[in-house]
Design an enzyme around this catalytic site. Structure first.
Site, PDB file in Angstrom:
ATOM      1  N   ALA A  17       0.852  -1.206   0.000  1.00  0.00           N
ATOM      2  CA  ALA A  17       0.000   0.000   0.000  1.00  0.00           C
ATOM      3  C   ALA A  17       0.875   1.238   0.000  1.00  0.00           C
ATOM      4  O   ALA A  17       0.689   2.158   0.790  1.00  0.00           O
ATOM      5  CB  ALA A  17      -0.939  -0.010   1.200  1.00  0.00           C
ATOM      6  N   GLY A  18       1.882   1.241  -0.905  1.00  0.00           N
ATOM      7  CA  GLY A  18       2.740   2.411  -1.066  1.00  0.00           C
ATOM      8  C   GLY A  18       2.179   3.302  -2.168  1.00  0.00           C
ATOM      9  O   GLY A  18       0.986   3.251  -2.486  1.00  0.00           O
ATOM     10  N   VAL A  19       3.064   4.098  -2.740  1.00  0.00           N
ATOM     11  CA  VAL A  19       2.637   5.092  -3.734  1.00  0.00           C
ATOM     12  C   VAL A  19       1.992   4.410  -4.944  1.00  0.00           C
ATOM     13  O   VAL A  19       0.891   4.769  -5.381  1.00  0.00           O
ATOM     14  CB  VAL A  19       3.854   5.935  -4.181  1.00  0.00           C
ATOM     15  CG1 VAL A  19       3.435   7.007  -5.143  1.00  0.00           C
ATOM     16  CG2 VAL A  19       4.524   6.548  -2.976  1.00  0.00           C
ATOM     17  N   ILE A  20       2.663   3.397  -5.496  1.00  0.00           N
ATOM     18  CA  ILE A  20       2.150   2.741  -6.697  1.00  0.00           C
ATOM     19  C   ILE A  20       0.855   1.998  -6.384  1.00  0.00           C
ATOM     20  O   ILE A  20      -0.125   2.085  -7.127  1.00  0.00           O
ATOM     21  CB  ILE A  20       3.210   1.780  -7.294  1.00  0.00           C
ATOM     22  CG1 ILE A  20       4.375   2.613  -7.844  1.00  0.00           C
ATOM     23  CG2 ILE A  20       2.606   0.897  -8.375  1.00  0.00           C
ATOM     24  CD1 ILE A  20       5.483   1.818  -8.494  1.00  0.00           C
TER      25      ILE A  20
ATOM     26  N   ARG B  43      11.096  -0.732  -5.474  1.00  0.00           N
ATOM     27  CA  ARG B  43      11.920  -0.895  -6.668  1.00  0.00           C
ATOM     28  C   ARG B  43      13.384  -1.052  -6.256  1.00  0.00           C
ATOM     29  O   ARG B  43      13.791  -0.586  -5.201  1.00  0.00           O
ATOM     30  CB  ARG B  43      11.770   0.336  -7.587  1.00  0.00           C
ATOM     31  CG  ARG B  43      10.320   0.570  -8.027  1.00  0.00           C
ATOM     32  CD  ARG B  43      10.197   1.832  -8.879  1.00  0.00           C
ATOM     33  NE  ARG B  43      10.913   1.747 -10.124  1.00  0.00           N
ATOM     34  CZ  ARG B  43      10.427   1.208 -11.241  1.00  0.00           C
ATOM     35  NH1 ARG B  43       9.177   0.743 -11.271  1.00  0.00           N
ATOM     36  NH2 ARG B  43      11.158   1.145 -12.339  1.00  0.00           N
TER      37      ARG B  43
ATOM     38  N   HIS C 110      -7.821  35.660  -5.213  1.00  0.00           N
ATOM     39  CA  HIS C 110      -9.054  35.114  -4.653  1.00  0.00           C
ATOM     40  C   HIS C 110     -10.105  35.016  -5.754  1.00  0.00           C
ATOM     41  O   HIS C 110     -10.267  35.959  -6.515  1.00  0.00           O
ATOM     42  CB  HIS C 110      -9.590  36.019  -3.543  1.00  0.00           C
ATOM     43  CG  HIS C 110     -10.927  35.567  -3.026  1.00  0.00           C
ATOM     44  ND1 HIS C 110     -11.061  34.491  -2.172  1.00  0.00           N
ATOM     45  CD2 HIS C 110     -12.189  36.016  -3.277  1.00  0.00           C
ATOM     46  CE1 HIS C 110     -12.344  34.313  -1.895  1.00  0.00           C
ATOM     47  NE2 HIS C 110     -13.053  35.224  -2.560  1.00  0.00           N
TER      48      HIS C 110
HETATM   49  P1  NAD Z   1       6.808   2.075  -1.992  1.00  0.00           P
HETATM   50  O1  NAD Z   1       8.069   1.898  -1.251  1.00  0.00           O
HETATM   51  O2  NAD Z   1       6.166   3.402  -2.073  1.00  0.00           O
HETATM   52  O3  NAD Z   1       5.700   1.083  -1.393  1.00  0.00           O
HETATM   53  C1  NAD Z   1       5.868  -0.307  -1.322  1.00  0.00           C
HETATM   54  C2  NAD Z   1       5.067  -0.823  -0.135  1.00  0.00           C
HETATM   55  O4  NAD Z   1       5.077  -2.226  -0.189  1.00  0.00           O
HETATM   56  C3  NAD Z   1       5.642  -0.397   1.195  1.00  0.00           C
HETATM   57  O5  NAD Z   1       4.631   0.218   1.965  1.00  0.00           O
HETATM   58  C4  NAD Z   1       6.114  -1.714   1.799  1.00  0.00           C
HETATM   59  O6  NAD Z   1       5.964  -1.769   3.193  1.00  0.00           O
HETATM   60  C5  NAD Z   1       5.206  -2.711   1.134  1.00  0.00           C
HETATM   61  N1  NAD Z   1       5.737  -4.059   1.069  1.00  0.00           N
HETATM   62  C6  NAD Z   1       7.013  -4.444   0.802  1.00  0.00           C
HETATM   63  N2  NAD Z   1       7.097  -5.784   0.800  1.00  0.00           N
HETATM   64  C7  NAD Z   1       5.857  -6.251   1.067  1.00  0.00           C
HETATM   65  C8  NAD Z   1       5.296  -7.562   1.203  1.00  0.00           C
HETATM   66  N3  NAD Z   1       6.041  -8.647   1.048  1.00  0.00           N
HETATM   67  N4  NAD Z   1       3.971  -7.674   1.463  1.00  0.00           N
HETATM   68  C9  NAD Z   1       3.199  -6.559   1.618  1.00  0.00           C
HETATM   69  N5  NAD Z   1       3.692  -5.310   1.520  1.00  0.00           N
HETATM   70  C10 NAD Z   1       4.991  -5.168   1.245  1.00  0.00           C
HETATM   71  O7  NAD Z   1       7.107   1.461  -3.447  1.00  0.00           O
HETATM   72  P2  NAD Z   1       6.193   1.447  -4.742  1.00  0.00           P
HETATM   73  O8  NAD Z   1       4.814   1.868  -4.440  1.00  0.00           O
HETATM   74  O9  NAD Z   1       6.427   0.114  -5.364  1.00  0.00           O
HETATM   75  O10 NAD Z   1       6.891   2.564  -5.616  1.00  0.00           O
HETATM   76  C11 NAD Z   1       8.256   2.387  -6.003  1.00  0.00           C
HETATM   77  C12 NAD Z   1       8.981   3.692  -6.094  1.00  0.00           C
HETATM   78  O11 NAD Z   1       8.487   4.458  -7.166  1.00  0.00           O
HETATM   79  C13 NAD Z   1       8.848   4.496  -4.828  1.00  0.00           C
HETATM   80  O12 NAD Z   1      10.109   4.939  -4.449  1.00  0.00           O
HETATM   81  C14 NAD Z   1       7.979   5.634  -5.221  1.00  0.00           C
HETATM   82  O13 NAD Z   1       8.339   6.842  -4.576  1.00  0.00           O
HETATM   83  C15 NAD Z   1       8.196   5.754  -6.732  1.00  0.00           C
HETATM   84  N6  NAD Z   1       6.947   6.236  -7.317  1.00  0.00           N
HETATM   85  C16 NAD Z   1       6.609   7.538  -7.132  1.00  0.00           C
HETATM   86  C17 NAD Z   1       5.404   7.988  -7.613  1.00  0.00           C
HETATM   87  C18 NAD Z   1       5.032   9.424  -7.392  1.00  0.00           C
HETATM   88  O14 NAD Z   1       5.925  10.232  -7.142  1.00  0.00           O
HETATM   89  N7  NAD Z   1       3.758   9.785  -7.427  1.00  0.00           N
HETATM   90  C19 NAD Z   1       4.531   7.142  -8.260  1.00  0.00           C
HETATM   91  C20 NAD Z   1       4.902   5.829  -8.418  1.00  0.00           C
HETATM   92  C21 NAD Z   1       6.115   5.378  -7.931  1.00  0.00           C
END
Ligand code: NAD
Length: 483
Positions: free
Chosen positions: A190-193, A281, A453
């Site tokens: 549940a990260g950014v992607i 990543r 405004h």
């Molecule tokens: P992320 O690090 O944001 O999130 C990955 C999540 O997966 C983390 O919360 C982590 O705890 C969880 N995780 C890891 N292993 C796991 C497991 N075995 N089971 C369950 N959860 C697990 O990485 P992402 O979302 O893959 O994005 C990759 C990179 O790309 C990040 O550095 C992000 O900043 C970048 N990105 C940025 C943007 C943006 O700027 N809007 C958009 C997409 C990606």
């Protein structure tokens, strides 16, 4: 015979192509080597960001947001629409056009600036030599450079227990290519992607989107108040966010994915139509340099660099996702510019204290600088000013009143230390805080600035006023928090 260049950049993503253009602007004879082949088997520039990352995902986020508005929000404006249907193939074709226009745009910029585009896989050799296994040819091309900028980018991490399988178990690239909306979508991470892609498919009609997150805290790197509000809003939107959940097994039976996972409540089984693995990543450094080149990597495979992105090898810089710091396109681009300028003999640096972060969900989440929890942990006295979008006239007119802007300033000097926001167009609003911080500005500097405004940006103004207890459009005391 080797071709000689002043600078060779390895990687044509936002870090590499920007570095190459800046080098050319500075009068350096520059080549950029990139191996990317798109889904039409064509070599293209732009790397992950343009081809399978920021740009296609934002295209789908925009399209899916309009679909949601047409279905659920236009009626409130007195606009009656009926027979709304999703044509996913048209939506996907639009996304591909957006990507194609932009990648071709870089090709044009290379031509206009005189950057030589070398198509193929590069490997750094000893003595600033580079070998390129050329795309579509059996031959190796040799390059030699005065300076080298490594910008190889990153790739999705794969989980041993959840191997990718066709279009059923996919990574972030595959999740942009679905040809039908999955009814039940599972996402690991549940990260950014995970949040951005989960939002896309939920808006397009997925009945259930489940995010399985290993950590117990939601968005642990964000400000606590921001993360809490985001979790509340996403849960209300219907995203099923399961924290502290670890996947133990995954099998694909026919077109269904069966997943076993554990959390505080015990063992669970779940079935999905599609599963996205979005667990972070890793740096693309495997095979980037021959052993004889002696390039130093850290224990996680990132290229070791100093503050100025210089590697352990004289004249060899490394920038972007493959070096320390957040994996963000804009951070890589700025590092690329810095490396180019240093090579040209200029003074250059990147201000790592003002790297903005944005999550392009709806509402958008954005921040820069220190979080409240980091300031507390560091024992720094600070003041906080909060302004809710519910009190903004422009947000009301937009019908988009969820979220807030929060500014943090040093209690003694009033210097702006951080900005955290969730709400409409926060990806744009955050730039105001970034500029203020870059210029060493204070909350009072923003408070004394005039804002148009009605505009969402007034919320940044009001949050700055709130730091000193003088916000106009909220009741006294509501927006101020003294540490
Ligand atoms: P992320 O690090 O944001 O999130 C990955 C999540 O997966 C983390 O919360 C982590 O705890 C969880 N995780 C890891 N292993 C796991 C497991 N075995 N089971 C369950 N959860 C697990 O990485 P992402 O979302 O893959 O994005 C990759 C990179 O790309 C990040 O550095 C992000 O900043 C970048 N990105 C940025 C943007 C943006 O700027 N809007 C958009 C997409 C990606």
């Amino acid at each position: 015979m080797a071709d000689q260049f002043d600078v060779v950049v390895i990687g044509g993503g936002p870090a590499g192509y920007v570095a190459a253009i800046r080098c050319a602007q500075l009068g350096l004879n520059t080549a950029c080597v990139d191996q990317w082949i798109n889904t039409r088997s064509k070599p293209v520039l732009g790397g992950t960001c343009l081809n399978v990352g920021c740009i296609p995902s934002k295209s789908l986020l925009e399209s899916s947001e309009r679909f949601t508005q047409a279905q659920h929000e236009l009626a409130d404006h007195g606009i009656k629409v009926s027979g709304i249907k999703l044509d996913l193939s048209v939506m996907q074709a639009r996304k591909e056009r957006v990507v194609q226009d932009l990648t071709q745009g870089i090709e044009q910029l290379f031509k206009a600036n005189g950057v030589t585009w070398v198509q193929g896989r590069a490997q750094l050799q000893a003595g600033k030599q580079i070998t390129v296994r050329q795309t579509g040819k059996k031959t190796i091309r040799n390059l030699v450079a005065g300076h080298i900028i490594l910008a190889p980018g990153s790739s999705p991490i794969q989980l041993g227990s959840v191997p990718l399988q066709g279009d059923t178990v996919v990574d972030s690239s595959g999740a942009l290519e679905f040809r039908e909306v999955p009814k039940r979508l599972g996402i690991i991470g549940a990260g950014v992607i995970g949040l951005e892609l989960g939002s896309v498919w939920q808006r397009l009609g997925a009945e259930k989107v489940t995010l399985l997150e290993a950590q117990d805290t939601f968005l642990p790197f964000a400000d606590e108040q921001l993360a809490k509000d985001a979790q509340r809003i996403f849960t209300k939107q219907g995203l099923d966010i399961q924290l502290g959940s670890r996947v133990t097994a995954c099998t694909v039976k026919g077109k269904k994915v069966e997943l076993s996972y554990q959390n505080g409540d015990g063992e669970h089984q779940a079935q999905f139509d599609k599963l996205i693995v979005a667990v972070g990543r890793h740096a693309n450094t495997h095979g980037l340099a021959a052993d004889e080149a002696g390039l130093l990597l850290d224990e996680w495979g990132f290229i070791h660099v100093d503050e100025q992105c210089l590697t352990n090898l004289p004249g060899v810089y490394a920038v972007g996702d493959a070096v320390r710091g957040p994996m963000l396109a804009h951070k890589g681009s700025e590092e690329g510019v810095m490396a180019a300028e240093l090579i040209a003999g200029h003074v250059a640096h990147v201000n790592y204290d003002t790297v903005p972060s944005v999550i392009y969900t709806h509402p958008e989440i954005a921040w820069v600088g220190e979080t409240e929890q980091a300031l507390r942990a560091g024992g720094i006295d600070y003041r906080s000013g909060v302004f809710p979008f519910a009190a903004s006239g422009r947000a009301r007119a937009l019908g988009d009143t969820g979220g807030f802007v929060k500014l943090l300033a040093d209690a003694k000097t009033d210097r702006l230390l951080g900005a955290h926001m969730i709400g409409p167009q926060c990806s744009e609003l955050i730039a105001e805080a970034v500029i203020a911080m870059q210029l060493g500005g204070s909350a009072e500097d923003i408070a004394l600035t005039m804002f148009a405004h009605p505009a969402l940006s007034e919320s940044v103004h009001e949050a700055a006023l709130a730091i000193h207890g003088r916000a106009i459009h909220i009741a006294p005391g509501k927006g101020t928090l003294l540490n």
